[in-house]
Each structure stands twice: as structure tokens, then as C-alpha cells.
Design an enzyme around this catalytic site. Structure first.
Site, PDB file in Angstrom:
ATOM      1  N   THR A  29       0.851  -1.322   0.132  1.00  0.00           N
ATOM      2  CA  THR A  29       0.200   0.101  -0.120  1.00  0.00           C
ATOM      3  C   THR A  29       0.901   1.168   0.034  1.00  0.00           C
ATOM      4  OG1 THR A  29      -0.151  -0.013   2.265  1.00  0.00           O
ATOM      5  CG2 THR A  29      -1.936  -1.016   1.064  1.00  0.00           C
ATOM      6  N   GLY A  30       2.086   1.207   0.123  1.00  0.00           N
ATOM      7  CA  GLY A  30       2.998   2.342   0.169  1.00  0.00           C
ATOM      8  C   GLY A  30       3.323   2.541  -1.463  1.00  0.00           C
ATOM      9  N   ARG A  53      -0.336  -4.300   6.551  1.00  0.00           N
ATOM     10  CA  ARG A  53      -1.411  -4.343   7.748  1.00  0.00           C
ATOM     11  C   ARG A  53      -2.817  -3.740   7.501  1.00  0.00           C
ATOM     12  NH1 ARG A  53       0.768  -1.936  13.328  1.00  0.00           N
ATOM     13  NH2 ARG A  53       0.554   0.087  12.012  1.00  0.00           N
ATOM     14  N   ASP A  72      -0.456  -8.417  10.022  1.00  0.00           N
ATOM     15  CA  ASP A  72       0.411  -7.767  10.819  1.00  0.00           C
ATOM     16  C   ASP A  72       1.702  -8.625  11.249  1.00  0.00           C
ATOM     17  OD1 ASP A  72       1.826  -6.307  13.091  1.00  0.00           O
ATOM     18  OD2 ASP A  72       0.426  -6.852  14.634  1.00  0.00           O
ATOM     19  N   THR A  97       8.841  -2.227   2.897  1.00  0.00           N
ATOM     20  CA  THR A  97       8.117  -1.711   4.250  1.00  0.00           C
ATOM     21  C   THR A  97       9.100  -1.411   5.393  1.00  0.00           C
ATOM     22  OG1 THR A  97       6.157  -2.450   5.617  1.00  0.00           O
ATOM     23  CG2 THR A  97       7.627  -4.054   4.898  1.00  0.00           C
ATOM     24  N   TRP A  98       8.316  -0.896   6.414  1.00  0.00           N
ATOM     25  CA  TRP A  98       9.306  -0.658   7.418  1.00  0.00           C
ATOM     26  C   TRP A  98       8.130   0.028   8.574  1.00  0.00           C
ATOM     27  CZ3 TRP A  98      10.930   4.197   9.760  1.00  0.00           C
ATOM     28  CH2 TRP A  98      10.436   5.202   9.070  1.00  0.00           C
ATOM     29  N   GLN A 137      14.350  -3.055  -0.148  1.00  0.00           N
ATOM     30  CA  GLN A 137      14.697  -1.544  -0.357  1.00  0.00           C
ATOM     31  C   GLN A 137      15.034  -0.918   0.945  1.00  0.00           C
ATOM     32  OE1 GLN A 137      11.440   0.610  -2.297  1.00  0.00           O
ATOM     33  NE2 GLN A 137      11.512   2.002  -0.698  1.00  0.00           N
ATOM     34  N   LYS A 141      19.466   6.670   4.122  1.00  0.00           N
ATOM     35  CA  LYS A 141      20.267   6.503   5.737  1.00  0.00           C
ATOM     36  C   LYS A 141      21.199   5.335   5.750  1.00  0.00           C
ATOM     37  CE  LYS A 141      19.158   5.820  10.375  1.00  0.00           C
ATOM     38  NZ  LYS A 141      20.286   6.675  10.749  1.00  0.00           N
ATOM     39  N   TYR A 171      18.670  -0.678   8.577  1.00  0.00           N
ATOM     40  CA  TYR A 171      18.972  -1.152   7.217  1.00  0.00           C
ATOM     41  C   TYR A 171      19.857  -2.302   7.172  1.00  0.00           C
ATOM     42  CZ  TYR A 171      16.454   2.796   5.127  1.00  0.00           C
ATOM     43  OH  TYR A 171      15.175   3.300   4.902  1.00  0.00           O
TER      44      TYR A 171
END
Length: 348
Positions: A29-30, A53, A72, A97-98, A137, A141, A171
Site C-alpha cells: 500500500t506504500g 497491515r 500484522d 516496508t518498515w 529496499q 540513511k 537497514y
């Protein structure tokens, strides 16, 4: 004029290209996740599963683009329940995702994001025989730590830049976890990948080098290995028989099993066994180096040595690795470190 008796057959690569690819997108969904799904859906022979989620706030026609699975990833049982059906079919995975619940430079951030990925990998990897590619991904940073003087003189960052030497970066934790989980185990299981040795052989070779008079006074190096090639796939049923366990072909190989993780949860069970069998008082961690055991089954390259030099100098003692393992099982039983097998005929 067409040539006579001309036939064509597809190569293995061509056949694989015609098979359906199955993508699993974590974070669908991002912005990037949605774009990956949209672009893959425009290609032939792609089936797409999107993981997040919560569904999109403004749903598009994602039902036609991908199959959405609400999950989740911080919940291991839910993740296993919802994603394990994908392990037999997934060919490509995308991690985009993160979790930003904690500040980026904290242990909590690293732990939480690692736990998310570990739960996901634990659900899809055990039988992911078709998996061809896993894409992770990260962001800029990945390079930057203002506390590290090494980077303060750099104007541009390239993919070859080393990691920052200070600070916490989740990461890095995800990269390390991915390398660990995707290290090749089936080859280590089915092929001769590593040599066996035996402390009896090593001790005798030490003494032979010290007393035979055949070793140069300038110093020499010798491999101390059993010398017989083996694969764990060949040995495992015999080890199971020795321990009174029936081992079937389908149960022998489990890519998702890690000794260090599994044995860390067996302290109470082992205490009960020690008490019941009246064994020497030991902890689970005393029985073996479980991290080393995991390395044996996931060695990233072949470690096969030759013992030709020792043979040429007259040192002929050698063992089959299976015989070595079975011998030391008996020794551990005699020393009351592990139980004897009951109601089973002795191993011959």
C-alpha cells in the site's frame, strides 16, 4: 526450401520463462509497493500478492491488480497462518516496508524491523523451492551517519561505500538477516560441502607429526580430515536410526530450522530430561555449539580439503564421518550426557 528432419525443443530456461511468476510485495500500500504491483500486473504470466497491515485508504482497482492479504508482520502466529500458503508458489519477493514506531537510531527500531522480516521469512522460506529473487529496499540513511568522520568528507555516495562505523542503522540489520536466512542450505544438504574430522584422528596426527621424524624442522601444515566424502542427506537417516528416530525423506530437510533459535527454547524440556534420565547436570548450551551447527548446514562455499600430504608421509588413520558421529553418540551416552535409546535394537 525447408530443411528435412528438423526438430525444435525448448531449453530449460525457455520453459521456466513460460511458468507463471508469483510476486509477494511486503508494503504493497506504500508508494513504491503500489507501483511495483501496477507494473508487474501489466506483464504477462505474473500473479501478485500484496501484504500490508491495513488496506489502502482510497482503494483503487487493486482486486484486478493483486490479491491483498492483511497481515500484522509483528505477530508471528498471524504471519505464519496467513503467509505460509504462499511458500510453495512464490518466485519473487519485494520488501518495501518498515516500521517507524521508534526513532531510527535506536536498538528498538532495529529489533522491531528485524522481527517483522524474521516473521515473514519464517513463514515463506521453509518450502520456497521456486523462490528466485528477494529484493530489499533501503534508503539514503543506509550511507549517512553524521557522527562518523569517514563520511564527512564525501560529497557523493556510491553503492561501494562502506557501512557507517558508528550508530544504529536498521537497514544493516535487515541486510544481515536476509543474508543469513537466504544462505544456501539445500546444496549443503545434498552435496559434499564440508569435510568431517574426528578428535581421535586429530590427536593421533598431532602425535605422529611430533614423533615420526618425517616432519620438517622448519615447520609444515597438514590437513586433519577423515578423507571420505559425505552428504548430510546420506548420513541423517542413519543418525536417526542410532537415536531411535524414524526419519522420512520428506521430513529430513527443513530450510527454516535453526538450531540456535530452536534449542534456546528447550531449556525447560532439557532440564526435565536430565532429571528423568538421571543424566549429568548440563544446560542445553553445553551440549553443542548450536550456532556452529547452523553454519555446518549453511556453509556459503565448499570447504573440502585433501589429506594427500599426510598420506604420503605415512599417516594412514582415517574414519568415515558417519562412524565418527555414531562413536561419539555412544561416548556421550556412556558419560550420561544424553539418554540411551529405549525399546530399540542396538545399531549395527
Amino acid at each position: 526450401m525447408a530443411p528435412e528432419n528438423c526438430s525444435f525443443s525448448r531449453t530449460k530456461e525457455e520453459e521456466e520463462e513460460e511458468e507463471e511468476n508469483v510476486a509477494v510485495i511486503f508494503g504493497v500500500t506504500g508508494l513504491v509497493g503500489r507501483e511495483i504491483a501496477k507494473r508487474l500486473s501489466s506483464k504477462p504470466r505474473w500473479k501478485i500478492f500484496g501484504i500490508a497491515r491495513n488496506p489502502e485508504i482510497k482503494p483503487t482497482n487493486n482486486g484486478k491488480i493483486y490479491t491483498f492479504i492483511s497481515c500484522d508482520l509483528l505477530n508471528p502466529s498471524e504471519t505464519r497462518q496467513k503467509l505460509s500458503p504462499l511458500q510453495e508458489i512464490v518466485t519473487h519477493a519485494f520488501w518495501v516496508t518498515w516500521s517507524g514506531e521508534f526513532p531510527l537510531d535506536t536498538d528498538e527500531c532495529c529489533e522491531q524491523n528485524s522481527r517483522m522480516m524474521a516473521n515473514a521469512l519464517g513463514a515463506i522460506l521453509p518450502n520456497a523451492r521456486r523462490l528466485k529473487h528477494f529484493s530489499l529496499q533501503t534508503g539514503m540513511k543506509h550511507y549517512v551517519s553524521l557522527r562518523d568522520p569517514l563520511f564527512q568528507t564525501l560529497c557523493y555516495y556510491s553503492e561501494e561505500c562502506p557501512r557507517a562505523r558508528s550508530g544504529r542503522n536498521f537497514y544493516y540489520a535487515l541486510e544481515d538477516l536476509l543474508h543469513e536466512k537466504l544462505s544456501g542450505t539445500r546444496e549443503c544438504w545434498e552435496e559434499s560441502y564440508i569435510d568431517g574430522s574426528d578428535s581421535r584422528l586429530v590427536a593421533e596426527q598431532h602425535i605422529y607429526a611430533a614423533t615420526s621424524g618425517k616432519v620438517s624442522e622448519k615447520g609444515e601444515a597438514f590437513n586433519a580430515v577423515n578423507g571420505f566424502r559425505f552428504s548430510w542427506k546420506e548420513l541423517w537417516p542413519q543418525i536417526g536410526k542410532k537415536l531411535g528416530v524414524q526419519v522420512t525423506e520428506t521430513e529430513m530437510f527443513n530450510e527454516g530450522f535453526w538450531y540456535e533459535r530452536e534449542m534456546a527454547e528447550k531449556n525447560r524440556v532439557w532440564d526435565e530430561i536430565v532429571e528423568k534420565e538421571r543424566l549429568a547436570r548440563t544446560e542445553v548450551g553445553d551440549l553443542a555449539n548450536w550456532r556452529f551447527m547452523d553454519m555446518l548446514f549453511r556453509c556459503p562455499f565448499k570447504l573440502l580439503g585433501t589429506r594427500d600430504k599426510a598420506d604420503r608421509l605415512g599417516f594412514k588413520r582415517r574414519f568415515r564421518t558417519l562412524d565418527s558421529i555414531l562413536h561419539w553418540i555412544d561416548v556421550m551416552r556412556d558419560e550420561k550426557l544424553i539418554p540411551h535409546t529405549r525399546d530399540r535394537p542396538p545399531f549395527v
